[in-house]
Enzyme design. Sequence first.
Site, PDB file in Angstrom:
ATOM      1  CD  GLU A 269      -2.403   1.350   2.768  1.00 47.80           C
ATOM      2  OE1 GLU A 269      -3.444   2.022   2.859  1.00 47.80           O
ATOM      3  OE2 GLU A 269      -1.874   0.773   3.738  1.00 47.80           O
ATOM      4  CE  LYS A 344      -6.883   1.671   4.351  1.00 51.41           C
ATOM      5  NZ  LYS A 344      -5.568   2.185   4.834  1.00 51.41           N
ATOM      6  CB  CYS A 378      -3.849  -1.322   4.853  1.00 50.12           C
ATOM      7  SG  CYS A 378      -2.805  -1.087   6.315  1.00 50.12           S
TER       8      CYS A 378
END
Length: 520
Positions: A269, A344, A378
């Site tokens: 990321e 995300k 993440c």
Amino acid sequence: MDKLNLKDFEWKTIVRPLRIDDFDALIDMQQRCFPSMQPWGRDQIESQLRTFPEGQICIEIDGELAASSSSLIVDYDPNLSWHDWTKVTDNGYIRNHDPKGDTLYGIEIMVDPKFRGMKLSRRLYDARKEICRSHNLSRIIIGGRIPGYGAHADKMSAREYVERVIDKTLFDPVLTAQLSNGFALQGLIADYFPSDTSSRGYATFLEWRNLDHQPGAKRRYHHPVELIRLAAVQYQMRAVNSFEEFAQQCEFFIDVASDYKSDFVLFPELMTTQLLSCVPGTRSGQAARKLSEFTPQYLELFTEMAVKYNVNVIGGSQFVLENEVLYNVAYLFRRDGTLGKQYKIHITPSERKWWGVSPGNRVEVFDTDCGTIAILVCYDIEFPELVRIAAQKGARIIFVPFNTDTRHGYLRIRHCALARCVENHLYVAVAGCTGNLPFVENSDIHYAQSAIFTPADAEFSRDAVAAECTPNVETLIIHDVDVEMLRIHRDGSGSVQNWNDRRRDLYKVVYHEDGETHEV
């Protein structure tokens, strides 16, 4: 910045059957590849397509013919005139094609000089191997040109030349590629193609054995084992002076993953934040928006690398500004040149505080040539509901690009990824950054241990860790995972049946997508 259209960055790379409509482009390509040789006649190509259409393959890039492969099936006979191209191929008409034979004979492979260096021959050889497996053939045999020999013919024999190519002293544009694709040299043929002056008429006699071959069995359409090779990069952050320097580092890892014939390579990321070291310093929120200006270059780079190196790339993630809203987006760059993206969904407090990132609203799954996958960026892996949704949509491998500053942060990623494997009977690969970026706020230090995790059961890896890097050392790991084993485990062989034993009478995951409500 307006929302980018990913179609503008795609390379449409298609491996498909050859068609007679391709004839003119095929001849143009052949004359560029073999200027000293007599090109195919239209009647020969028509005969090949009529006799064995699935053996005639080509690669098309953005509508342009880039490479081709021709073959037929014969019945192996040690006394067959393998030394005579005209006899083996029926002078290129392949009317001697034997559907009940046991050997695939490769007539010709060519790659347009414009597209060389993109591992297109590997794709063609892989397609031939798939024909061999699906027809339950024993082997592939080819008579390969040695076009580099002409430059050395006055100094050495053809035997000495091929021996030097085999031991890597010399490079031959054809033989080197054939050896790297698993073919073994069985002999040398003189006067194979007399008009081939570059090879001085010589050819190599090469063989690839099909280890899946079952004597006496009929055609096979499925493999008992579905191995997929994953590579996860542990990427060191360092100051760079230009986008080109960043690109060089990325290409190195993609090249290595390709050399090991990986199907996927996963980057961390926001590894692109190292680009902030080569732009004027500014406040964090403005810096993130400045970083988003690199997105078109980033998309062009990874699209080209995925096609060139024949590997599906999860390019970490990158800041994207859409209608003045900043997102953290992970992109999938398929090796056929098409793209996909995952926003995300859960934004960490520090991302919100320092950069002003906004969340996405949808769990995507992506069809690839190795099955259905998902990408969760993440923090998103720490929310089990998202993986439930991805698994319900068919994902069997979850890729997690992450970026953590401390070991505590990494352990949250690690333990949650391991839990998702158990809960959903799938694999999770994680990749993070190491190293330092002085003077880049909220991206100054990094801690990572890239890894590939499995369900925790007897069929899988000890400790449920298939592979992992040494912490905080720049490297990559490579490991094969078997997706068919996941199905067997989930359908009854597992010691526990987490997916099947959910108490949906007591609880369930409900999500909203495209104006509709769905349950898992």
